[in-house]
Design an enzyme around this catalytic site. Structure first.
Site, PDB file in Angstrom:
ATOM      1  N   CYS A   1       0.816  -1.226   0.000  1.00 53.69           N
ATOM      2  CA  CYS A   1       0.000   0.000   0.000  1.00 53.69           C
ATOM      3  C   CYS A   1       0.844   1.268   0.000  1.00 53.69           C
ATOM      4  O   CYS A   1       0.330   2.348  -0.288  1.00 53.69           O
ATOM      5  CB  CYS A   1      -0.927  -0.006   1.208  1.00 53.69           C
TER       6      CYS A   1
ATOM      7  N   HIS B   1      -3.125   6.972   3.351  1.00 50.13           N
ATOM      8  CA  HIS B   1      -3.577   5.712   2.760  1.00 50.13           C
ATOM      9  C   HIS B   1      -4.955   5.392   3.337  1.00 50.13           C
ATOM     10  O   HIS B   1      -5.173   5.451   4.552  1.00 50.13           O
ATOM     11  CB  HIS B   1      -2.567   4.613   3.091  1.00 50.13           C
TER      12      HIS B   1
ATOM     13  N   ASN C   1     -10.278  -0.094   0.976  1.00 52.66           N
ATOM     14  CA  ASN C   1      -8.815  -0.008   0.896  1.00 52.66           C
ATOM     15  C   ASN C   1      -8.366  -0.496  -0.489  1.00 52.66           C
ATOM     16  O   ASN C   1      -8.423  -1.682  -0.778  1.00 52.66           O
ATOM     17  CB  ASN C   1      -8.209  -0.876   2.003  1.00 52.66           C
TER      18      ASN C   1
HETATM   19  N1  ACO Z   1     -17.752  -8.682  11.182  1.00 47.73           N
HETATM   20  C1  ACO Z   1     -18.091  -8.990  12.449  1.00 47.73           C
HETATM   21  N2  ACO Z   1     -17.182  -9.327  13.393  1.00 47.73           N
HETATM   22  C2  ACO Z   1     -15.901  -9.349  13.018  1.00 47.73           C
HETATM   23  C3  ACO Z   1     -15.477  -9.042  11.712  1.00 47.73           C
HETATM   24  C4  ACO Z   1     -16.455  -8.708  10.780  1.00 47.73           C
HETATM   25  N3  ACO Z   1     -16.169  -8.392   9.494  1.00 47.73           N
HETATM   26  N4  ACO Z   1     -14.134  -9.139  11.656  1.00 47.73           N
HETATM   27  C5  ACO Z   1     -13.720  -9.492  12.885  1.00 47.73           C
HETATM   28  N5  ACO Z   1     -14.778  -9.617  13.703  1.00 47.73           N
HETATM   29  C6  ACO Z   1     -14.810  -9.996  15.114  1.00 47.73           C
HETATM   30  C7  ACO Z   1     -13.540 -10.694  15.542  1.00 47.73           C
HETATM   31  O1  ACO Z   1     -13.606 -12.050  15.217  1.00 47.73           O
HETATM   32  C8  ACO Z   1     -13.553 -10.434  17.024  1.00 47.73           C
HETATM   33  O2  ACO Z   1     -14.414 -11.359  17.619  1.00 47.73           O
HETATM   34  P1  ACO Z   1     -14.020 -12.068  19.018  1.00 47.73           P
HETATM   35  O3  ACO Z   1     -13.865 -10.939  19.977  1.00 47.73           O
HETATM   36  O4  ACO Z   1     -15.171 -12.953  19.269  1.00 47.73           O
HETATM   37  O5  ACO Z   1     -12.727 -12.764  18.713  1.00 47.73           O
HETATM   38  C9  ACO Z   1     -14.204  -9.055  17.153  1.00 47.73           C
HETATM   39  O6  ACO Z   1     -14.883  -8.822  15.908  1.00 47.73           O
HETATM   40  C10 ACO Z   1     -13.226  -7.942  17.374  1.00 47.73           C
HETATM   41  O7  ACO Z   1     -12.192  -8.104  16.469  1.00 47.73           O
HETATM   42  P2  ACO Z   1     -10.965  -7.165  16.495  1.00 47.73           P
HETATM   43  O8  ACO Z   1      -9.916  -7.727  15.612  1.00 47.73           O
HETATM   44  O9  ACO Z   1     -10.649  -6.805  17.910  1.00 47.73           O
HETATM   45  O10 ACO Z   1     -11.563  -5.856  15.809  1.00 47.73           O
HETATM   46  P3  ACO Z   1     -10.866  -4.493  15.669  1.00 47.73           P
HETATM   47  O11 ACO Z   1     -11.596  -3.458  16.427  1.00 47.73           O
HETATM   48  O12 ACO Z   1      -9.379  -4.559  15.866  1.00 47.73           O
HETATM   49  O13 ACO Z   1     -11.125  -4.187  14.124  1.00 47.73           O
HETATM   50  C11 ACO Z   1      -9.991  -4.272  12.036  1.00 47.73           C
HETATM   51  C12 ACO Z   1     -10.607  -5.070  13.153  1.00 47.73           C
HETATM   52  C13 ACO Z   1     -11.079  -3.433  11.371  1.00 47.73           C
HETATM   53  C14 ACO Z   1      -9.395  -5.239  11.013  1.00 47.73           C
HETATM   54  C15 ACO Z   1      -8.901  -3.332  12.609  1.00 47.73           C
HETATM   55  O14 ACO Z   1      -8.029  -4.072  13.441  1.00 47.73           O
HETATM   56  C16 ACO Z   1      -8.091  -2.660  11.522  1.00 47.73           C
HETATM   57  O15 ACO Z   1      -8.591  -1.855  10.778  1.00 47.73           O
HETATM   58  N6  ACO Z   1      -6.786  -2.948  11.429  1.00 47.73           N
HETATM   59  C17 ACO Z   1      -5.937  -2.415  10.406  1.00 47.73           C
HETATM   60  C18 ACO Z   1      -6.154  -3.153   9.128  1.00 47.73           C
HETATM   61  C19 ACO Z   1      -5.513  -2.501   7.960  1.00 47.73           C
HETATM   62  O16 ACO Z   1      -5.427  -1.291   7.874  1.00 47.73           O
HETATM   63  N7  ACO Z   1      -5.061  -3.318   7.013  1.00 47.73           N
HETATM   64  C20 ACO Z   1      -4.479  -2.946   5.808  1.00 47.73           C
HETATM   65  C21 ACO Z   1      -3.256  -2.121   5.980  1.00 47.73           C
HETATM   66  S1  ACO Z   1      -1.979  -2.483   4.900  1.00 47.73           S
HETATM   67  C22 ACO Z   1      -2.633  -2.578   3.417  1.00 47.73           C
HETATM   68  O17 ACO Z   1      -3.438  -1.751   3.099  1.00 47.73           O
HETATM   69  C23 ACO Z   1      -2.250  -3.718   2.555  1.00 47.73           C
END
Ligand code: ACO
Length: 336
Positions: free
Chosen positions: A114, A255, A285
């Site tokens: 990215c 980004h 994204n």
């Molecule tokens: N729908 C419903 N529940 C979900 C989903 C979904 N799509 N995805 C995960 N969950 C659940 C998880 O399983 C977890 O359940 P559990 O507590 O029973 O285990 C719960 O939701 C909380 O999950 P977390 O991982 O704590 O959620 P978080 O608040 O961290 O959000 C997210 C997750 C959105 C992925 C966040 O961590 C994030 O944005 N991270 C950065 C990701 C990113 O930017 N990636 C790309 C960057 S690099 C590039 O662009 C290539």
């Protein structure tokens, strides 16, 4: 005299097909509410079977060339930042070169996930500063939909497909790309990766079940932490290199990974809402395409008013991160 550079064009290539959060509710155990509150994403554009990374990159290139009003024959170099090319070779850059008739251009792909567009801009800038080239097309293009596990709710909700392009031109005495700053940390590369999609598997007797082995894997929480630390560090360093203060930034174009990340950085930096450029709600994204796509859309909407000091900041797989400070003066030649 030191040769400077300026951006004279921007373009976009976005697939027509839209996938909503409601569509994803039918595929995985998720909800529109969860996706919106955790990421800010409402829709993303996804390529159809007959579309490709190179098709989007070509569309973005043609659009940017029109914006800058240059002749494809005058382009010296095409750099495509992508981690999801059509092929190992020919490169997407070569496919673009052939399609747009840039008959004198060199062409190559560059992979920094990215952050790729910041890397490509930086490489292009160096070619201009040394006097090697005068007109360069820099494109970020990705089709992550082809590498997503559509049964994994942790990742499939986040990404969209797209391409965004810049034209950069030599600008003696009026440098407008004020700084670039690039970093990497391969020690944390496992936090987000698309494993086994190239030469990892020896041919003999080890055919991986493809559907399982080549999907994007991500530790969301760790990437979130990485992003909210890397972005301010990159911005501060890029501002220092450009000899400006953080307060001199008119617009921040980060980004577009997650609205929560964007908002958290904006609040750390005391930026006002109108200084934040974001289209993550509509396109998700789009990886290497996300920064030029966000600028393109903000210009179309009249949100960015040139001349403006723009701070571009990226982060992603590798891990990689980086930033660039730009004075934006370009106006679409088709509206002049
Ligand atoms: N729908 C419903 N529940 C979900 C989903 C979904 N799509 N995805 C995960 N969950 C659940 C998880 O399983 C977890 O359940 P559990 O507590 O029973 O285990 C719960 O939701 C909380 O999950 P977390 O991982 O704590 O959620 P978080 O608040 O961290 O959000 C997210 C997750 C959105 C992925 C966040 O961590 C994030 O944005 N991270 C950065 C990701 C990113 O930017 N990636 C790309 C960057 S690099 C590039 O662009 C290539």
């Amino acid at each position: 005299m030191l040769i400077g550079a300026k951006i004279t064009g921007v373009g976009a290539g976005i697939p027509k097909s839209i996938v909503t959060n409601q569509d994803l509710e039918k595929l995985v155990d998720t909800s529109d509410e969860w996706i919106r509150t955790r990421t800010g994403i409402k829709t993303r554009h996804i390529v159809k079977e007959n579309e490709s990374n190179s098709k989007l990159a070509i569309e973005a290139a043609i659009d940017a060339i029109g914006y800058a009003n240059i002749n494809p024959n005058d382009i010296d170099l095409i750099i495509v930042a992508t981690s999801t090319p059509d092929n190992l070779y020919p490169s997407t850059a070569c496919l673009v070169q052939g399609a747009i008739g840039a008959s004198h251009a060199a062409a190559f792909d560059l992979e920094a996930a990215c952050t790729g567009i910041i890397y490509a801009l930086s490489v292009g800038l160096e070619f201009i500063k040394t006097g090697t080239y005068q007109k360069i097309l820099v494109i970020g293009a990705d089709v992550h939909s082809r590498f997503l596990d559509w049964e994994d709710r942790n990742t499939c909700i986040l990404f969209g497909d797209g391409a965004g392009a810049f034209v950069i031109e030599a600008s003696p005495g009026d440098n407008q790309i004020l700084s670039t700053y690039l970093r990497s940390d391969g020690g944390r590369g496992h936090l987000i990766c698309i494993p086994n999609s190239n030469s990892s598997f020896p041919h003999e007797g080890s055919k991986p079940p493809e559907a399982v082995k080549r999907f994007l894997k991500m530790n969301g929480k760790a990437i979130y932490e990485f992003a909210i630390n890397a972005i301010p560090e990159a911005l501060k360093t890029a501002c220092d290199k450009a000899n400006i203060a953080l307060g001199d930034i008119d617009y921040l174009i980060p980004h577009q990974a997650n609205q929560r990340i964007i908002d958290s950085v904006a609040s750390k930096l005391n930026l006002k809402k109108e200084q934040l450029i974001s289209n993550v709600a509509e396109v998700g994204n789009t990886s290497a395409a996300s920064i030029p796509l966000a600028i393109w859309q903000a210009l179309q909407a009249g949100q960015i008013k040139p001349p403006a000091i723009c701070a571009l900041v990226g982060f992603g797989g590798g891990l990689t991160w980086g930033a660039s400070i730009i004075k934006w003066t370009a106006i679409d030649s088709r509206n002049r």
